[in-house]
Design an enzyme around this catalytic site. Structure first.
Site, short mmCIF file in Angstrom:
data_model
loop_
_atom_site.label_atom_id
_atom_site.label_comp_id
_atom_site.label_asym_id
_atom_site.label_seq_id
_atom_site.Cartn_x
_atom_site.Cartn_y
_atom_site.Cartn_z
N GLN A 203 -9.70 -6.52 -2.23
CA GLN A 203 -8.63 -7.53 -2.17
C GLN A 203 -9.03 -8.71 -1.27
O GLN A 203 -8.60 -9.84 -1.50
CB GLN A 203 -7.33 -6.91 -1.63
CG GLN A 203 -6.62 -5.98 -2.60
CD GLN A 203 -7.03 -4.54 -2.42
OE1 GLN A 203 -8.13 -4.24 -1.96
NE2 GLN A 203 -6.16 -3.62 -2.79
N ASP A 244 2.48 -2.82 5.15
CA ASP A 244 3.19 -2.21 4.01
C ASP A 244 4.45 -1.47 4.45
O ASP A 244 5.38 -1.32 3.67
CB ASP A 244 2.25 -1.27 3.26
CG ASP A 244 1.25 -2.08 2.46
OD1 ASP A 244 0.23 -2.49 3.04
OD2 ASP A 244 1.53 -2.38 1.30
N ASN A 254 -0.90 -0.22 6.82
CA ASN A 254 -1.48 -1.34 6.07
C ASN A 254 -2.76 -0.83 5.41
O ASN A 254 -3.14 0.33 5.59
CB ASN A 254 -1.76 -2.53 7.01
CG ASN A 254 -2.11 -3.78 6.24
OD1 ASN A 254 -1.40 -4.17 5.30
ND2 ASN A 254 -3.21 -4.43 6.58
N LYS A 255 -3.38 -1.68 4.63
CA LYS A 255 -4.56 -1.31 3.84
C LYS A 255 -5.57 -0.51 4.65
O LYS A 255 -5.83 -0.83 5.82
CB LYS A 255 -5.21 -2.58 3.31
CG LYS A 255 -6.46 -2.39 2.47
CD LYS A 255 -6.29 -1.44 1.31
CE LYS A 255 -5.17 -1.85 0.38
NZ LYS A 255 -4.72 -0.72 -0.49
O1 MRU Z 1 -2.99 -1.94 -2.18
P1 MRU Z 1 -2.44 -3.32 -1.92
O2 MRU Z 1 -3.36 -4.40 -2.36
O3 MRU Z 1 -1.05 -3.48 -2.47
O4 MRU Z 1 -2.34 -3.40 -0.33
C1 MRU Z 1 -1.78 -4.56 0.25
C2 MRU Z 1 -1.84 -4.62 1.73
O5 MRU Z 1 -2.28 -3.70 2.38
C3 MRU Z 1 -1.25 -5.85 2.37
O6 MRU Z 1 -1.88 -6.10 3.58
C4 MRU Z 1 0.24 -5.65 2.63
O7 MRU Z 1 0.89 -5.22 1.47
C5 MRU Z 1 0.90 -6.88 3.14
S1 MRU Z 1 1.04 -8.12 1.89
C6 MRU Z 1 1.87 -9.46 2.57
#
Ligand code: MRU
Length: 356
Positions: A203, A244, A254-255
């Site tokens: 990402q 998240d 978070n990720k």
């Molecule tokens: O798996 P993803 O791409 O949905 O993960 C997203 C994240 O971890 C973002 O950092 C989080 O959702 C915040 S988005 C403003």
């Protein structure tokens, strides 16, 4: 309206309209859209990460509820809320970690239950669409406000490291972590952003690097594993990430890889900031230990983007998120200002001010 930054999530038309998403799995090679005309298509788009990022998932799911027209037409007016609940429960099963999904679906449920049984199906659906549009518009305002609150944290000339994508693609527009960077740049600050590529789905490389390029923010892509070295070289004066789900004590999911970055930031005395709207807080969870962590397919690691990079049959463990303990977070930037220190008390104070 910034024509260089197309919306990740858009509703096209009125009650009988459809949900148009940027298919984020195709970026950065192709900017293409996918039109969803049923809750099933929205579920699939969320599960496959065509739309991703906590706020964007919530907005997409809210519009997914608006696509339940056919199902609703089959039942008597008094049975509509119950019928809608099956669609809501189904959409809630698309991904487990980002609480914005459940928050948005709950708003849709409450709005539906407030519609009188005397309302026509058309009126019922208008109410749903209005709620989904509000969720989107509010997120857009929250993102701008997060940028304004957080921009003072970044000094002119500083290097910032970010992970995953918390930009316009992950929200209604503009982003959370990236909103702070965009706002600081608009204020005339010169910044340099180090972008973690963010294994296994990239990402950072595919989406954040693309967004920064679109807005002419100077940036450098690094492997996730280069972060410690880049910090030791003195290139980073702040880390900013999205979230998240944030528990009542500030522990933040978070990720995957975010927790490691927080530890590295601590070791190098670099502030570690989380940027998130109130819709990402889950005050029903006392600590991050109860945040459900999504487990994704081993193939994302062993055969990423269709190329086999590990021996067939090898065992792989692929949690999509991790939880950073609150004690490593210097501050959380919300649409109503900065939470610092990150404690249950400060979080309660900001969130109750928000509800007032
Ligand atoms: O798996 P993803 O791409 O949905 O993960 C997203 C994240 O971890 C973002 O950092 C989080 O959702 C915040 S988005 C403003």
């Amino acid at each position: 309206l910034n024509l260089q930054a197309p919306l990740a999530v858009a509703w096209v038309g009125e009650v009988d309209g459809l949900l148009r998403l940027i298919d984020q799995t195709l970026l950065p090679q192709r900017l293409e859209y996918v039109d969803c005309s049923s809750p099933e298509m929205v579920w699939e788009a969320i599960r496959q990460l065509r739309v991703r990022g906590a706020p964007a998932i919530g907005i997409a799911a809210a519009y997914g509820v608006c696509l339940a027209g056919e199902t609703l037409a089959r039942v008597a007016p008094h049975a509509r809320p119950a019928q809608l609940q099956t669609v809501i429960d189904y959409l809630a099963s698309s991904r487990p970690t980002a609480v914005n999904l459940f928050w948005a679906l709950d708003r849709m449920r409450r709005r539906a239950s407030a519609v009188p049984a005397t309302a026509s199906l058309q009126q019922f659906r208008e109410q749903l669409l209005d709620e989904a549009r509000r969720i989107q518009a509010e997120d857009s305002q929250s993102c701008r406000a997060i940028g304004r609150s957080g921009a003072p944290l970044l000094a002119d000339g500083c290097g910032v490291l970010t992970h995953c994508n918390a930009g316009g693609l992950a929200t209604a527009e503009y982003g959370t972590a990236l909103s702070i960077i965009f706002t600081a740049q608009e204020q005339g600050k010169r910044l340099h952003v180090y972008v973690d590529e963010t294994r296994p789905l990239l990402q950072g490389a595919r989406l954040t690097a693309w967004e920064l390029q679109q807005r002419n923010v100077p940036s450098t892509l690094i492997c996730d594993s280069a972060a410690a070295q880049v910090m030791q070289e003195g290139r980073v004066s702040a880390v900013i990430v999205g979230a998240d789900r944030i528990a009542a004590n500030g522990d933040t999911a978070n990720k995957i890889g975010t927790y490691a970055l927080a530890l590295l930031a601590q070791a190098h005395s670099i502030p570690f900031y989380v940027a998130a709207p109130l819709s990402t807080f889950d005050l029903t969870l006392e600590t991050g230990a109860s945040i459900p962590i999504e487990q994704r397919a081993a193939e994302e690691i062993t055969c990423g983007f269709g190329r086999q990079t590990a021996p067939r049959g090898v065992e792989a463990y692929n949690p999509a998120f991790d939880v950073t303990p609150a004690r490593y977070i210097s501050a959380i930037v919300t649409e109503r200002g900065i939470i610092r220190p990150v404690t249950a008390q400060e979080i309660r104070r900001t969130s109750s001010a928000l509800q007032a």
